[in-house]
Write an enzyme that holds these catalytic residues in place. Structure first.
Site, PDB file in Angstrom:
ATOM      1  N   GLU A  81      -5.363  14.464  63.894  1.00 52.99           N
ATOM      2  CA  GLU A  81      -6.313  13.341  63.953  1.00 52.99           C
ATOM      3  C   GLU A  81      -7.449  13.667  64.917  1.00 52.99           C
ATOM      4  O   GLU A  81      -8.626  13.420  64.617  1.00 52.99           O
ATOM      5  CB  GLU A  81      -5.581  12.063  64.377  1.00 52.99           C
ATOM      6  N   ASP A 136      -9.806   5.908  60.721  1.00 54.77           N
ATOM      7  CA  ASP A 136      -8.395   5.993  61.109  1.00 54.77           C
ATOM      8  C   ASP A 136      -7.976   4.712  61.819  1.00 54.77           C
ATOM      9  O   ASP A 136      -8.817   3.961  62.321  1.00 54.77           O
ATOM     10  CB  ASP A 136      -8.183   7.207  62.037  1.00 54.77           C
ATOM     11  N   GLY A 137      -6.674   4.496  61.879  1.00 56.31           N
ATOM     12  CA  GLY A 137      -6.104   3.372  62.617  1.00 56.31           C
ATOM     13  C   GLY A 137      -5.893   3.753  64.076  1.00 56.31           C
ATOM     14  O   GLY A 137      -6.343   4.793  64.549  1.00 56.31           O
ATOM     15  N   THR A 178      -2.195   1.530  57.883  1.00 54.06           N
ATOM     16  CA  THR A 178      -3.527   0.940  57.672  1.00 54.06           C
ATOM     17  C   THR A 178      -4.385   1.899  56.845  1.00 54.06           C
ATOM     18  O   THR A 178      -5.064   1.487  55.896  1.00 54.06           O
ATOM     19  CB  THR A 178      -4.214   0.646  59.032  1.00 54.06           C
ATOM     20  N   GLY A 206      -1.106   8.150  67.709  1.00 55.93           N
ATOM     21  CA  GLY A 206       0.010   9.082  67.601  1.00 55.93           C
ATOM     22  C   GLY A 206       1.334   8.431  67.259  1.00 55.93           C
ATOM     23  O   GLY A 206       2.350   9.113  67.167  1.00 55.93           O
TER      24      GLY A 206
HETATM   25  C1  5RP Z   1      -0.829   8.014  63.494  1.00 56.93           C
HETATM   26  C2  5RP Z   1      -1.690   7.043  64.196  1.00 56.93           C
HETATM   27  C3  5RP Z   1      -1.931   5.733  63.525  1.00 56.93           C
HETATM   28  O1  5RP Z   1      -3.294   5.533  63.370  1.00 56.93           O
HETATM   29  C4  5RP Z   1      -1.358   4.634  64.374  1.00 56.93           C
HETATM   30  O2  5RP Z   1       0.003   4.912  64.658  1.00 56.93           O
HETATM   31  C5  5RP Z   1      -1.477   3.260  63.694  1.00 56.93           C
HETATM   32  O3  5RP Z   1      -0.632   3.241  62.580  1.00 56.93           O
HETATM   33  P1  5RP Z   1      -0.543   2.005  61.591  1.00 56.93           P
HETATM   34  O4  5RP Z   1      -1.836   1.931  60.856  1.00 56.93           O
HETATM   35  O5  5RP Z   1       0.630   2.341  60.694  1.00 56.93           O
HETATM   36  O6  5RP Z   1      -0.281   0.761  62.411  1.00 56.93           O
HETATM   37  O7  5RP Z   1      -2.232   7.288  65.246  1.00 56.93           O
HETATM   38  O8  5RP Z   1      -0.573   9.155  64.286  1.00 56.93           O
END
Ligand code: 5RP
Length: 221
Positions: free
Chosen positions: A103, A81-82, A31, A95
């Site tokens: 993060e 962040d996602g 994301t 994670g």
């Molecule tokens: C990485 C994370 C990401 O934000 C989480 O895994 C979501 O990932 P994605 O956007 O690929 O669904 O915490 O450590």
């Protein structure tokens, strides 16, 4: 829309939360990759980025966005962040991409966390997604025993994964996290735990949720 199209939608929508002239905190994941690509279109209007992983740093730099050392930054207005799951208070599991420690460090520098997720990540109770925990390798077995004894969780070593910090990751299955603040505090104290992937103290203040109807903005206290 596909899940990736929903991720792209919120990645672009996050541009509205970037403060012009400031340094932007940038998370990690598929994301966030959409957000980084969108950020490139306004790169002349920001002072740079602080990144939460080697992968995000490489993507930012490939777009010509300056990446600043987090150690030189005192405060940033926003971290984007996602998440793997987010509950009704903005608490998250993070994670899945193994970047949870950096993060949390960058989130700690930020005045607010803006979470960007597709609607599948919104849950009532955290824990269906296995909880990532970054650990010092020699403590992994003991930490697994603590999870089993205290929370009935089953910790599984993420095979072949070494974090950007040189540590191992446990994914803890079978948890029902009704008190994210309490579990984050407790687990963080166990010897050898580097970071637990519960983001309660560093919860989201805003969540941009990608749905079939468009982007829905959730706000939390
Ligand atoms: C990485 C994370 C990401 O934000 C989480 O895994 C979501 O990932 P994605 O956007 O690929 O669904 O915490 O450590």
């Amino acid at each position: 829309m596909t899940q990736d199209e929903l991720k792209a939608l919120v990645g672009r929508a996050a541009l509205d939360h970037v403060v012009p002239g400031s340094v932007v905190g940038v998370g990690t994941g598929s994301t966030v990759n959409h957000f980084i690509d969108a950020l490139a279109t306004i790169k002349d209007r920001i002072a740079g980025a602080v990144s939460s992983s080697v992968k995000s740093t490489e993507r930012l730099q490939a777009h010509g966005i300056p990446v600043l050392d987090a150690a030189t930054i005192e405060r940033i207005p926003v971290y984007i962040d996602g998440a793997d799951e987010i509950d009704g208070r903005g608490c998250m599991i993070k994670g899945g991409g193994a970047a949870l420690t950096r993060e949390k460090i960058v989130a700690d520098l930020a005045e607010r966390f803006v979470c960007i997720v597709d609607a599948s990540k919104r849950v009532e109770v955290l824990g269906r997604f296995p909880l990532p925990v970054e650990v010092i390798p020699m403590a992994a077995a003991q930490i697994s025993r603590h999870f089993a004894a205290m929370y009935g969780g089953r910790a599984v070593l993420r095979a072949g994964v070494v974090t950007d910090n040189g540590n191992h990751l446990l994914d803890v299955h079978g948890l029902r996290i009704t008190d994210p603040f309490g579990m984050e505090t407790e687990v963080s104290q166990w010897p050898g735990v580097v970071t637990v992937g519960i983001f309660a103290r560093h919860r989201a203040r805003i969540c941009l949720l990608g749905t079939e109807q468009g982007v829905s903005t959730l706000t939390f206290d």
